[in-house]
Design a protein around this motif. Structure first.
Motif, PDB file in Angstrom:
ATOM      1  N   ALA A   1      25.025 -63.523  10.579  1.00 48.11           N
ATOM      2  CA  ALA A   1      25.525 -62.368  11.323  1.00 48.11           C
ATOM      3  C   ALA A   1      24.574 -62.026  12.458  1.00 48.11           C
ATOM      4  O   ALA A   1      24.989 -61.767  13.573  1.00 48.11           O
ATOM      5  CB  ALA A   1      25.678 -61.176  10.392  1.00 48.11           C
ATOM      6  N   VAL A   2      23.289 -62.051  12.160  1.00 50.48           N
ATOM      7  CA  VAL A   2      22.326 -61.688  13.199  1.00 50.48           C
ATOM      8  C   VAL A   2      22.288 -62.767  14.261  1.00 50.48           C
ATOM      9  O   VAL A   2      22.287 -62.483  15.458  1.00 50.48           O
ATOM     10  CB  VAL A   2      20.922 -61.514  12.599  1.00 50.48           C
ATOM     11  N   ARG A   3      22.309 -64.009  13.809  1.00 49.46           N
ATOM     12  CA  ARG A   3      22.219 -65.090  14.770  1.00 49.46           C
ATOM     13  C   ARG A   3      23.404 -65.032  15.724  1.00 49.46           C
ATOM     14  O   ARG A   3      23.263 -65.139  16.926  1.00 49.46           O
ATOM     15  CB  ARG A   3      22.175 -66.446  14.063  1.00 49.46           C
TER      16      ARG A   3
ATOM     17  N   LYS B   1      29.503 -53.515  18.831  1.00 54.83           N
ATOM     18  CA  LYS B   1      28.083 -53.463  18.478  1.00 54.83           C
ATOM     19  C   LYS B   1      27.799 -52.574  17.262  1.00 54.83           C
ATOM     20  O   LYS B   1      26.687 -52.090  17.077  1.00 54.83           O
ATOM     21  CB  LYS B   1      27.216 -52.999  19.679  1.00 54.83           C
ATOM     22  N   GLY B   2      28.827 -52.367  16.473  1.00 57.83           N
ATOM     23  CA  GLY B   2      28.645 -51.516  15.307  1.00 57.83           C
ATOM     24  C   GLY B   2      28.271 -52.295  14.058  1.00 57.83           C
ATOM     25  O   GLY B   2      27.954 -51.708  13.033  1.00 57.83           O
ATOM     26  N   GLY B   3      28.323 -53.628  14.115  1.00 60.86           N
ATOM     27  CA  GLY B   3      27.997 -54.434  12.938  1.00 60.86           C
ATOM     28  C   GLY B   3      29.238 -54.903  12.188  1.00 60.86           C
ATOM     29  O   GLY B   3      29.150 -55.312  11.031  1.00 60.86           O
ATOM     30  N   THR B   4      30.395 -54.883  12.867  1.00 61.17           N
ATOM     31  CA  THR B   4      31.628 -55.341  12.207  1.00 61.17           C
ATOM     32  C   THR B   4      31.505 -56.798  11.771  1.00 61.17           C
ATOM     33  O   THR B   4      31.959 -57.170  10.700  1.00 61.17           O
ATOM     34  CB  THR B   4      32.850 -55.292  13.168  1.00 61.17           C
ATOM     35  N   HIS B   5      30.894 -57.576  12.635  1.00 64.13           N
ATOM     36  CA  HIS B   5      30.770 -58.989  12.295  1.00 64.13           C
ATOM     37  C   HIS B   5      29.913 -59.170  11.055  1.00 64.13           C
ATOM     38  O   HIS B   5      30.240 -59.959  10.176  1.00 64.13           O
ATOM     39  CB  HIS B   5      30.197 -59.767  13.484  1.00 64.13           C
TER      40      HIS B   5
ATOM     41  N   GLU C   1      30.978 -60.973   7.600  1.00 60.56           N
ATOM     42  CA  GLU C   1      30.219 -62.098   7.029  1.00 60.56           C
ATOM     43  C   GLU C   1      29.875 -61.841   5.560  1.00 60.56           C
ATOM     44  O   GLU C   1      29.940 -62.731   4.739  1.00 60.56           O
ATOM     45  CB  GLU C   1      28.924 -62.341   7.811  1.00 60.56           C
ATOM     46  N   TYR C   2      29.505 -60.615   5.260  1.00 62.83           N
ATOM     47  CA  TYR C   2      29.195 -60.282   3.870  1.00 62.83           C
ATOM     48  C   TYR C   2      30.439 -60.439   3.005  1.00 62.83           C
ATOM     49  O   TYR C   2      30.401 -61.026   1.929  1.00 62.83           O
ATOM     50  CB  TYR C   2      28.679 -58.845   3.750  1.00 62.83           C
ATOM     51  N   LEU C   3      31.545 -59.901   3.495  1.00 67.16           N
ATOM     52  CA  LEU C   3      32.767 -59.940   2.685  1.00 67.16           C
ATOM     53  C   LEU C   3      33.255 -61.371   2.485  1.00 67.16           C
ATOM     54  O   LEU C   3      33.755 -61.731   1.422  1.00 67.16           O
ATOM     55  CB  LEU C   3      33.861 -59.087   3.338  1.00 67.16           C
TER      56      LEU C   3
HETATM   57  N1  PPS Z   1      23.363 -56.867   8.370  1.00 65.43           N
HETATM   58  C1  PPS Z   1      23.072 -56.139   9.430  1.00 65.43           C
HETATM   59  N2  PPS Z   1      22.391 -55.005   9.304  1.00 65.43           N
HETATM   60  C2  PPS Z   1      22.104 -54.286  10.372  1.00 65.43           C
HETATM   61  N3  PPS Z   1      22.453 -54.604  11.641  1.00 65.43           N
HETATM   62  C3  PPS Z   1      23.138 -55.708  11.821  1.00 65.43           C
HETATM   63  C4  PPS Z   1      23.480 -56.539  10.740  1.00 65.43           C
HETATM   64  N4  PPS Z   1      24.153 -57.588  11.257  1.00 65.43           N
HETATM   65  C5  PPS Z   1      24.246 -57.408  12.585  1.00 65.43           C
HETATM   66  N5  PPS Z   1      23.608 -56.275  12.923  1.00 65.43           N
HETATM   67  C6  PPS Z   1      23.478 -55.724  14.273  1.00 65.43           C
HETATM   68  O1  PPS Z   1      24.801 -55.319  14.720  1.00 65.43           O
HETATM   69  C7  PPS Z   1      24.876 -55.499  16.127  1.00 65.43           C
HETATM   70  C8  PPS Z   1      26.052 -56.413  16.465  1.00 65.43           C
HETATM   71  O2  PPS Z   1      27.228 -55.777  16.030  1.00 65.43           O
HETATM   72  P1  PPS Z   1      28.650 -56.495  16.052  1.00 65.43           P
HETATM   73  O3  PPS Z   1      28.603 -57.752  15.281  1.00 65.43           O
HETATM   74  O4  PPS Z   1      29.642 -55.462  15.667  1.00 65.43           O
HETATM   75  O5  PPS Z   1      28.814 -56.861  17.569  1.00 65.43           O
HETATM   76  S1  PPS Z   1      30.120 -57.266  18.342  1.00 65.43           S
HETATM   77  O6  PPS Z   1      30.675 -56.071  18.955  1.00 65.43           O
HETATM   78  O7  PPS Z   1      31.063 -57.927  17.434  1.00 65.43           O
HETATM   79  O8  PPS Z   1      29.632 -58.176  19.405  1.00 65.43           O
HETATM   80  C9  PPS Z   1      23.553 -56.102  16.552  1.00 65.43           C
HETATM   81  O9  PPS Z   1      22.741 -55.009  16.948  1.00 65.43           O
HETATM   82  P2  PPS Z   1      21.555 -55.122  18.009  1.00 65.43           P
HETATM   83  O10 PPS Z   1      20.589 -56.122  17.465  1.00 65.43           O
HETATM   84  O11 PPS Z   1      20.997 -53.745  18.076  1.00 65.43           O
HETATM   85  O12 PPS Z   1      22.175 -55.570  19.295  1.00 65.43           O
HETATM   86  C10 PPS Z   1      23.044 -56.753  15.269  1.00 65.43           C
HETATM   87  O13 PPS Z   1      21.655 -56.921  15.237  1.00 65.43           O
END
Ligand code: PPS
Length: 347
Positions: free
Chosen positions: A62-64, A139-143, A147-149
């Motif tokens: 997810a982070v990558r 950018k809310g972490g939906t992805h 990924e977890y689910l």
């Molecule tokens: N497991 C977990 N915990 C906390 N934070 C996490 C996690 N996974 C992804 N992230 C952070 O979520 C940001 C990306 O969100 P999205 O995947 O919703 O982005 S997108 O709109 O679909 O492009 C992006 O934030 P920023 O790093 O601040 O840009 C990710 O680092």
């Protein structure tokens, strides 16, 4: 202008990175089974080392995928961390949301158009629909949540990655049908089934025993058009809004654009200009009168609010960098659409 202060004083601050809640519905097949499964997954995260290896991998993926490289979350995400010194470039454009007047008019008719033989097929459509829809904010972490689910054996992960990666983009795509008369339910259910077939073959062939979950970072902000579309095509799906502290969301959004421009060697606008510009747009559309006096609890889903929100979304926007954080307003539109079809807010 001190951005942090401005936002922290005025915005609804959500304490942790992902605050999500369920808007539960009584529709749905096997709802309890999935809920039990999700609770079980949460328990397993804490107790089982085998599961946690998977979760770590999911976390890294997810982070990558959202940042381009694996890194720890806790590093401070402050404006000075951006990679490119602002030089007054143009405001970022939307690229997608550039409909003409005729298209906008179609969006206003959310009437759900049924076919005569619908009733017989309702159960079949229900099985083809997503069990839950993640209403992302960008950018809310939906992805990450997806990924977890997807690590859960009962939840189908996408097999075929499309242009937008994991995102199915159904209700917010231009292929979602809308006519002058409204939303043709059956045609959309068919094209949804085809998309699912392509992207989630595991689900499609074993849907007796699997669930699918689909997400989009635009579903929440486009609350002028998506709620009615979902309520027409798949009213039984659970809705999960994935929210993030609006200040952090803005920073992440800015950085995302900054990095994209940096790669192409395009100058990036400074972020105060971008934010101020969006606040002005919100004011011009009538969404906000005075940014410093916004009471976020007062959004009520009224007709006047919806009209102002439409005006804001439909004037040329620059990615709605501030407006995306007005979660309570957007969620009220979802509640209004749910109320119209009698979908309960709780089970
Ligand atoms: N497991 C977990 N915990 C906390 N934070 C996490 C996690 N996974 C992804 N992230 C952070 O979520 C940001 C990306 O969100 P999205 O995947 O919703 O982005 S997108 O709109 O679909 O492009 C992006 O934030 P920023 O790093 O601040 O840009 C990710 O680092």
């Amino acid at each position: 202008m001190r951005l942090n202060r401005l936002f922290l004083v005025n915005l609804v601050v959500i304490v942790d990175l992902i605050a999500y809640f369920y808007i539960k519905a009584s529709f749905g097949v096997g709802g309890e089974a999935l809920e039990t499964a999700l609770v079980k997954t949460t328990e397993e995260q804490t107790v089982s080392s085998i599961e946690s290896t998977n979760l770590e991998r999911a976390h890294e993926n997810a982070v990558r995928s959202s940042t381009g490289s694996v890194r720890k979350f806790k590093e401070p995400l402050l404006p000075h961390k951006v990679t490119y010194a602002p030089t007054g470039g143009k405001l970022p454009e939307d690229g997608f949301d550039t409909y003409d007047e005729t298209a906008w008019n179609k969006l206003d008719n959310g009437t759900c158009l049924f076919d005569d033989d619908e009733e017989d097929q309702a159960f079949e459509w229900q099985r083809n629909s997503p069990y839950a829809i993640l209403l992302g904010t960008m950018k809310g972490g939906t992805h990450a949540l997806s990924e977890y689910l997807w690590q859960h054996p009962l939840i189908a992960a996408p097999k075929k990655v499309e242009k937008n990666g994991h995102e199915l983009h159904f209700f917010d795509s231009r292929s979602f049908e809308r006519g002058k008369m409204g939303i043709p339910r059956k045609a959309n259910q068919l094209s949804y089934a085809m998309k699912v077939h392509k992207m989630y073959p595991d689900f499609f062939y074993t849907k007796e025993s699997m669930y699918t979950i689909h997400d989009s970072p635009r579903y929440l902000v486009w609350s002028d058009r998506i709620p009615e579309a979902i309520m027409c095509v798949t009213p039984w799906s659970k809705l999960i809004a994935v929210l993030r502290d609006p200040v952090e969301r803005v920073i992440s959004h800015y950085r995302f654009q900054d990095q994209a421009r940096f790669r192409k060697n395009i100058p990036m606008v400074d972020w105060e200009t971008w934010i101020q510009d969006d606040i002005e747009r919100l004011k011009r559309a009538g969404v906000l009168q005075d940014w410093n006096r916004v009471d976020f609890d007062e959004f009520s889903g009224s007709e006047a609010e919806l009209i102002a929100w439409k005006k804001y979304l439909r004037s040329p926007t620059t990615q709605m960098i501030v407006g995306r954080g007005l979660y309570s307003l957007q969620i009220e539109h979802y509640f209004a659409a749910m109320d119209k079809v009698g979908k309960p807010r709780k089970t």
